[in-house]
Design a protein around this motif. Structure first.
Motif, PDB file in Angstrom:
ATOM      1  N   GLY A   9      25.044  12.614  -6.154  1.00 21.46           N
ATOM      2  CA  GLY A   9      25.558  12.398  -7.072  1.00 21.46           C
ATOM      3  C   GLY A   9      25.851  10.673  -7.446  1.00 21.46           C
ATOM      4  O   GLY A   9      24.891  10.604  -8.015  1.00 21.46           O
ATOM      5  N   LEU A  10      26.739  10.474  -6.848  1.00 16.03           N
ATOM      6  CA  LEU A  10      26.943   8.947  -6.803  1.00 16.03           C
ATOM      7  C   LEU A  10      25.871   8.117  -6.557  1.00 16.03           C
ATOM      8  O   LEU A  10      25.471   7.088  -7.037  1.00 16.03           O
ATOM      9  N   LEU A  11      25.302   8.698  -5.411  1.00 23.69           N
ATOM     10  CA  LEU A  11      23.562   7.039  -4.707  1.00 23.69           C
ATOM     11  C   LEU A  11      22.795   7.712  -6.017  1.00 23.69           C
ATOM     12  O   LEU A  11      22.324   6.429  -6.649  1.00 23.69           O
ATOM     13  N   LEU A  12      22.593   8.913  -6.978  1.00 24.81           N
ATOM     14  CA  LEU A  12      21.390   8.921  -7.809  1.00 24.81           C
ATOM     15  C   LEU A  12      21.734   8.197  -9.063  1.00 24.81           C
ATOM     16  O   LEU A  12      20.677   7.315  -9.663  1.00 24.81           O
ATOM     17  N   LEU A  14      24.337   5.860  -8.927  1.00 21.89           N
ATOM     18  CA  LEU A  14      24.107   3.752  -8.661  1.00 21.89           C
ATOM     19  C   LEU A  14      21.741   3.637  -8.676  1.00 21.89           C
ATOM     20  O   LEU A  14      22.148   2.282  -9.529  1.00 21.89           O
ATOM     21  N   LEU A  15      21.649   4.416  -8.513  1.00 20.39           N
ATOM     22  CA  LEU A  15      20.052   3.911  -8.907  1.00 20.39           C
ATOM     23  C   LEU A  15      19.553   4.128 -10.329  1.00 20.39           C
ATOM     24  O   LEU A  15      18.633   3.029 -10.439  1.00 20.39           O
ATOM     25  N   VAL A  16      19.452   4.970 -11.445  1.00 15.63           N
ATOM     26  CA  VAL A  16      19.293   5.509 -12.203  1.00 15.63           C
ATOM     27  C   VAL A  16      20.168   3.859 -13.208  1.00 15.63           C
ATOM     28  O   VAL A  16      19.135   3.253 -14.030  1.00 15.63           O
ATOM     29  N   LEU A  17      20.804   3.051 -12.401  1.00 17.29           N
ATOM     30  CA  LEU A  17      21.887   1.984 -12.691  1.00 17.29           C
ATOM     31  C   LEU A  17      21.560   0.902 -12.617  1.00 17.29           C
ATOM     32  O   LEU A  17      20.661   0.329 -14.533  1.00 17.29           O
ATOM     33  N   GLY A  18      20.450   1.030 -11.584  1.00 15.83           N
ATOM     34  CA  GLY A  18      20.522  -0.507 -11.083  1.00 15.83           C
ATOM     35  C   GLY A  18      18.597  -0.028 -11.513  1.00 15.83           C
ATOM     36  O   GLY A  18      18.317  -1.701 -11.716  1.00 15.83           O
ATOM     37  N   VAL A  19      17.975   0.528 -11.908  1.00 12.89           N
ATOM     38  CA  VAL A  19      16.495   0.682 -12.521  1.00 12.89           C
ATOM     39  C   VAL A  19      16.255   0.735 -13.912  1.00 12.89           C
ATOM     40  O   VAL A  19      15.825  -1.006 -14.431  1.00 12.89           O
TER      41      VAL A  19
END
Length: 126
Positions: A9-12, A14-19
């Protein structure tokens, strides 16, 4: 098992925040770059009122999003952009078309690069 899902969940997140950040940077800096390009063209056409208007629009947009940009970008190009905006004011006052257009072209390239540096491309992932 709980820690695994927490990590996923944390990695997802961070991915959404990066995009989201990548798309936001492009949307912020693209209009600034276009306004500066228009300002340079107007100055070369000796239309100082339009040149000044476009350069002020660009500087206003740059200033509005400066803190957001500073949170995710390198500060060295930001300082260069700030100093070039200061130069523009002098070129407008003195109505030096060639210097104004060159400074706008430089600023346009730097602001476009600022937005493109944060997009998701294969060369940014390497």
């Amino acid at each position: 098992m709980r820690r695994l899902w927490l990590g996923v969940g944390l990695l997802l997140a961070l991915l959404v925040l990066g995009v989201y950040t990548a798309s936001g940077m492009q949307q912020i800096h693209s209009p600034v770059s276009k306004d500066l390009h228009r300002a340079a063209q107007a100055a070369l056409d000796e239309n100082w009122q339009e040149a000044e208007e476009f350069s002020k629009q660009a500087q206003s947009a740059w200033s509005r999003y400066w803190r957001i940009t500073a949170a995710v970008a390198d500060h060295e190009p930001m300082e260069e952009i700030d100093s070039l905006f200061a130069e523009l004011k002098i070129y407008v006052r003195e109505q030096e078309a060639e210097h104004f257009a060159a400074c706008c072209a430089n600023l346009s390239t730097l602001t476009r690069a600022m937005g493109e540096a944060h997009t998701i491309n294969w060369w940014n992932l390497l």
